[in-house]
Write an enzyme that holds these catalytic residues in place. Structure first.
Site, PDB file in Angstrom:
ATOM      1  N   GLU A   7       0.800  -1.234   0.000  1.00 50.13           N
ATOM      2  CA  GLU A   7       0.000   0.000   0.000  1.00 50.13           C
ATOM      3  C   GLU A   7       0.828   1.277   0.000  1.00 50.13           C
ATOM      4  OE1 GLU A   7      -2.670  -2.794   2.487  1.00 50.13           O
ATOM      5  OE2 GLU A   7      -0.543  -2.494   2.148  1.00 50.13           O
ATOM      6  N   ASP A  80      -2.165  -5.340   3.103  1.00 51.91           N
ATOM      7  CA  ASP A  80      -2.383  -5.655   4.519  1.00 51.91           C
ATOM      8  C   ASP A  80      -3.214  -6.927   4.715  1.00 51.91           C
ATOM      9  OD1 ASP A  80      -0.918  -3.515   5.368  1.00 51.91           O
ATOM     10  OD2 ASP A  80      -2.620  -2.190   5.662  1.00 51.91           O
ATOM     11  N   ASP A  82      -5.947  -7.955   6.072  1.00 47.28           N
ATOM     12  CA  ASP A  82      -7.319  -7.846   6.550  1.00 47.28           C
ATOM     13  C   ASP A  82      -8.243  -7.664   5.354  1.00 47.28           C
ATOM     14  OD1 ASP A  82      -6.755  -5.285   5.741  1.00 47.28           O
ATOM     15  OD2 ASP A  82      -7.145  -4.326   7.675  1.00 47.28           O
ATOM     16  N   GLU A  84      -9.731  -5.017   4.166  1.00 49.85           N
ATOM     17  CA  GLU A  84      -9.372  -3.892   3.303  1.00 49.85           C
ATOM     18  C   GLU A  84      -8.166  -4.225   2.437  1.00 49.85           C
ATOM     19  OE1 GLU A  84     -10.825  -0.746   2.808  1.00 49.85           O
ATOM     20  OE2 GLU A  84     -12.466  -1.750   3.827  1.00 49.85           O
ATOM     21  N   TYR A 296       0.602  -6.095  12.934  1.00 53.77           N
ATOM     22  CA  TYR A 296      -0.481  -5.352  12.295  1.00 53.77           C
ATOM     23  C   TYR A 296      -1.477  -4.843  13.320  1.00 53.77           C
ATOM     24  CZ  TYR A 296      -3.817  -4.064   8.694  1.00 53.77           C
ATOM     25  OH  TYR A 296      -4.662  -3.351   7.876  1.00 53.77           O
ATOM     26  N   ARG A 298      -4.663  -3.518  12.991  1.00 50.05           N
ATOM     27  CA  ARG A 298      -6.126  -3.645  12.856  1.00 50.05           C
ATOM     28  C   ARG A 298      -6.482  -5.109  13.032  1.00 50.05           C
ATOM     29  NH1 ARG A 298      -4.950   0.323   9.001  1.00 50.05           N
ATOM     30  NH2 ARG A 298      -5.923   2.327   9.494  1.00 50.05           N
ATOM     31  N   HIS A 343      -6.622 -11.863  13.437  1.00 51.74           N
ATOM     32  CA  HIS A 343      -5.173 -11.887  13.368  1.00 51.74           C
ATOM     33  C   HIS A 343      -4.594 -11.948  14.773  1.00 51.74           C
ATOM     34  CE1 HIS A 343      -5.932 -10.922   9.262  1.00 51.74           C
ATOM     35  NE2 HIS A 343      -6.475  -9.767   9.576  1.00 51.74           N
TER      36      HIS A 343
END
Length: 859
Positions: A7, A80, A82, A84, A296, A298, A343
């Site tokens: 990203e 990432d 997740d 998103e 991570y 989130r 996670h």
């Protein structure tokens, strides 16, 4: 070289360092596609087809990936770990396929890692997979739902409730939480109660405190002693009796550590300990993650990787010794309902790296890393051991009994490094230490004191307690908490004051409207059930289009039912809903909605063009009575500025008004003319409460700008005025002239008192301080010449922090690099990255032209 896409450029740089020259690592700069913010982006009648659009800023990033794939047509998506991140990978695949950069035979794989460390990245590269379609479908469902709610419900608000900004699937439910809490606070009526405490002495002369628990052989409840008279009688009952220790009981107790952080608990604790907002916490955590310092951020998981547990236990043993290490590792059960999105917890990537070892330059990052490090370490440490003692002290006749509580810390355990904060501090008698007491010993009285108390209303939410409540209700998910809490503040529905969230007029109105006409869709249970259905989609247990279809069928019908509503009907309905709040009954007025000004009009809520709400009389314009939105407050009403403005009086035949405008309060001479020409106006300085501005002050403001006189050097006028940034001087032919020289004044009073001598001095100092218009700032460190393009590269100290500069390109120095330690190569890389973002080119230096050799003339 295979092309790896992540990203952010910071993440790309870190991963590129691990993978080396065998890979090309590029950044997508977040999402590359989104739904255009207009009607028709989601088509429910066409099986919920979604029309995506590549953002203008993203086109150049996609082009860079396309060009890289020409050299090596292998794509590795490393976004990432997740929903998103999975969605970004899917969008990239779709966009690159549309550009024909990905063909049928192009190898495309997806890799995920929970931490940006070399071992995690290399392990991920050895275990590629395909894009997780159920996670993508869960994203599509959420995005479609949010679009359908926002683009269908917001226009209803605009038409039926002037001044409203927007509504959202989770945003509006969160706002309802805040509004309902505020209404609880307003409806709260304090109840008086009393307690009695005695300061006693043991047989050895040591003081301790005990509270009355039994009076006249009856056990006391919270409201048993209702007033001062009863409290004084209780004091006399204690003072008139001899007291002895009836019993002493000591019980061992343990306190276990809290689990490691997940997203919501990190936001809560950072708010409690540092006052960070949810968005600030996530921004700081993002930078720590990209620097490879934490996992991570989130996540809704609290479990730790086995190797991390082993490392943590080793660090605890090394730093604190064996006594602080439990016999076996602590295991924390994951609370996430969807295992695919659960996670690992948020923890340091290397448990042996303390805050001091990490050498983090940025203060916020250092504080947050320290919090994460200590919480993670504490989660694997031994429990704290306490001894809690309870002593009952009473009279021989049993009419009076007091209790003393205390505790002793036998072993601090995890408390040696970390203790979780509390949202609202509560005084706990158990925290006090008691002297040694023996059953049967006398307790002498030093003092007996009655204490008056009043019940307290429920506290307003902080960002921390709001996130905690959202989590308890199942509203939203870890990745959305920060944006939701921020959005309701950005919309003006909520304001933050002393870290507490206070709903504003607009927020109350929106909640009242939605609760009445769309009650189902701001229901806590409905929103939580919908979140569960979306979790089932991400787990592959539900079809996302079926979920969308079920929602849209009922929601579109509810939207259609409001099409015939008139604004007056809506406002009257809201009047009824908010009547206990807006028009509370009291003993003096039989009808609380009767206008106190004209005596026969009816009070009701109205909305102003600016979007604010107020209470007005039904006999308007004959009766111009107004008061602020909310319950009656005579003191506030006397000084408040109503929506139509407050008339201060007359000056030179003109009416002088105070108004509250879109950009703040101002004074005005006269009224708007028939041709809409604005009369003279002047903003009220921020330091002056607009409610306290009087006629004389308003006339002084309207007389600005003030002519001080022509400058003695050139005869050009010097003015004093109040501007956007405070009081100032201007040396120019007119105040509207964009040229000339401006100089700040020290105080507002100087605007009317400053003389020519002082003005000339301040203007001269201003000219001298800037050393001539446009002179370049001096670098705090010179790095040398740009190796490719030539020209000096230097480090500068700017308004927003240190940066590197070459030619006209400025690039911020990241927090992970200390300005004093930055090298020329690092600066050149930052400049190249900035040039790519802004579309500027760093041209290569042209070789110096060779001098022409001229043949010597023969003599």
């Amino acid at each position: 070289m295979p092309v790896v896409v992540v990203e952010s450029p910071a993440k790309a740089k870190k991963i590129n360092g691990y993978l080396g020259n065998d890979y090309t690592v590029l950044a997508s700069f977040g999402h590359v596609r989104d739904l255009p913010p207009k009607d028709g982006s989601v088509l429910p009648d066409e099986d919920f087809e979604m029309k995506w659009e590549v953002a203008s800023d993203s086109k150049k990033h996609i082009k860079a990936i396309v060009n890289a794939l020409k050299d090596d047509p292998e794509l590795i998506l490393a976004t990432d770990p997740d929903r998103e991140g999975e969605a970004i990978s899917w969008h990239l695949t779709e966009a690159l396929t549309a550009r024909k950069a990905i063909k049928k035979d192009t190898p495309v794989s997806r890799v995920v890692f929970n931490a940006i460390t070399k071992s995690a990245v290399m392990e991920a590269m050895e275990n590629p997979r395909e894009v997780d379609q159920p996670l993508v479908e869960a994203y599509l469902a959420r995005r479609a739902l949010d679009y359908l709610v926002g683009f269908n419900l917001s226009p209803v608000l605009w038409r039926k409730l002037p001044g409203s900004r927007s509504a959202g699937r989770v945003q509006s439910v969160t706002l309802r939480l805040l509004v309902e809490r505020e209404m609880e606070i307003e409806a709260f009526r304090a109840q008086e109660y009393w307690s009695v405490k005695a300061q006693l002495k043991s047989a050895r002369g040591q003081s301790y405190e005990a509270r009355l628990t039994v009076l006249a052989s009856d056990k006391l409840e919270k409201f048993s002693i209702a007033n001062q008279t009863q409290a004084e009688m209780a004091v006399q009952a204690i003072q008139s009796r001899d007291l002895v220790v009836k019993s002493v009981e000591a019980k061992p107790a343990t306190r276990n550590p809290s689990p490691p952080f997940m997203t919501s608990t990190l936001q809560q604790e950072a708010s409690r300990k540092f006052g960070f907002g949810a968005r600030q916490t996530m921004s700081v955590a993002q930078r720590l993650y990209e620097a490879g310092l934490i996992t991570y951020m989130r996540t809704d998981g609290i479990d730790m990787a086995p190797e991390a547990v082993t490392d943590a236990r080793g660090a605890i043993q090394s730093k604190f010794g064996d006594t602080y290490l439990p016999a076996s590792p602590r295991m924390y059960k994951n609370k996430a309902k969807n295992a695919q999105e659960a996670h690992e917890c948020i923890r340091p990537t290397e448990m042996g790296v303390s805050t001091e070892d990490a050498k983090i330059a940025d203060a916020d990052q250092r504080k947050l890393y320290d919090l994460i490090y200590k919480r993670t370490m504490a989660s694997q440490m031994a429990a704290a051991r306490l001894e809690r003692t309870t002593a009952d002290i009473g009279s021989a006749d049993g009419q009076v009994m007091l209790r003393a509580n205390g505790q002793v810390m036998l072993f601090d355990g995890f408390l040696a490094i970390y203790e979780e904060g509390k949202d609202d501090a509560v005084v706990d008698d158990d925290d006090k230490r008691l002297p040694q007491l023996a059953e049967g010993e006398a307790a002498s009285k030093d003092s007996v004191t009655p204490e008056q108390h009043f019940t307290q209303p429920p506290p307003r939410y902080t960002e921390a307690t709001l996130v905690k409540r959202m989590e308890e209700l199942g509203i939203g998910r870890p990745s959305t908490y920060a944006s939701i809490v921020t959005t309701i503040q950005d919309r003006g529905y909520v304001e933050k004051e002393k870290n507490r969230l206070i709903p504003q007029d607009k927020g109350r109105l929106v909640t009242a409207f939605l609760s009445n006409y769309f009650r189902k869709y701001v229901g806590y249970d409905f929103t939580a059930q919908l979140e569960n259905q979306l979790d089932e989609v991400s787990a592959g247990d539900a079809n996302y289009k079926v979920v969308l279809g079920n929602f849209w069928r009922d929601f579109s019908a509810a939207i259609a039912e409001t099409s015939e509503l008139r604004i007056t009907d809506v406002l009257e309905k809201i009047n009824e809903v908010l009547e206990p709040h807006l028009f509370p009954r009291n003993e003096d007025v039989t009808d609380p909605r009767l206008c106190p000004n004209c005596g026969n009009g009816r009070l009701s809520m109205r909305t102003a063009r600016s979007g604010g709400a107020f209470i007005g009389c039904s006999n308007y314009p004959e009766c111009r009575y107004t008061r602020p939105f909310g319950p009656p407050n005579p003191e506030a009403e006397a000084s408040a500025i109503p929506p139509e403005g407050k008339l201060l009086g007359e000056d030179a035949g003109d009416q002088i008004w105070v108004h509250k405008g879109r950009f703040g309060p101002y004074v005005q001479r006269g009224e708007v003319s028939d041709d809409n020409k604005k009369p003279p106006r002047q903003s009220i300085p921020k330091e002056w409460p607009p409610e306290e501005v009087e006629l004389e002050t308003a006339v002084k403001l309207l007389a600005l700008p003030r002519e001080i006189g022509p400058h003695p050097a050139d005869g050009i006028m010097v003015w004093s005025n109040i501007g956007r940034y405070g009081p100032y001087l201007k040396h120019a032919p007119s105040t509207s002239d964009r040229g000339g020289t401006n100089a700040n004044l020290e105080s507002l009073e100087e605007v009317w008192t400053v003389g020519m001598n002082r003005a000339v001095q301040l203007l001269a100092e201003k000219v001298a301080s800037r050393g001539g218009r446009g002179r370049a700032a001096k670098p705090i460190k010179e790095l040398g010449e740009h190796p490719d393009a030539g020209g000096a590269v230097g480090v500068y100290d700017g308004k927003y922090g240190p940066y590197v500069k070459w030619e006209k390109i400025n690039a911020t120095i990241p927090d992970t690099i200390t300005p004093d330690d930055i090298t020329l190569d690092q600066a050149v890389a930052l400049i190249a990255e900035r040039a790519e973002k802004t579309g500027k080119k760093v041209a290569k230096k042209k070789p110096a032209a060779k001098k022409k050799m001229t043949a010597k003339k023969k003599k």
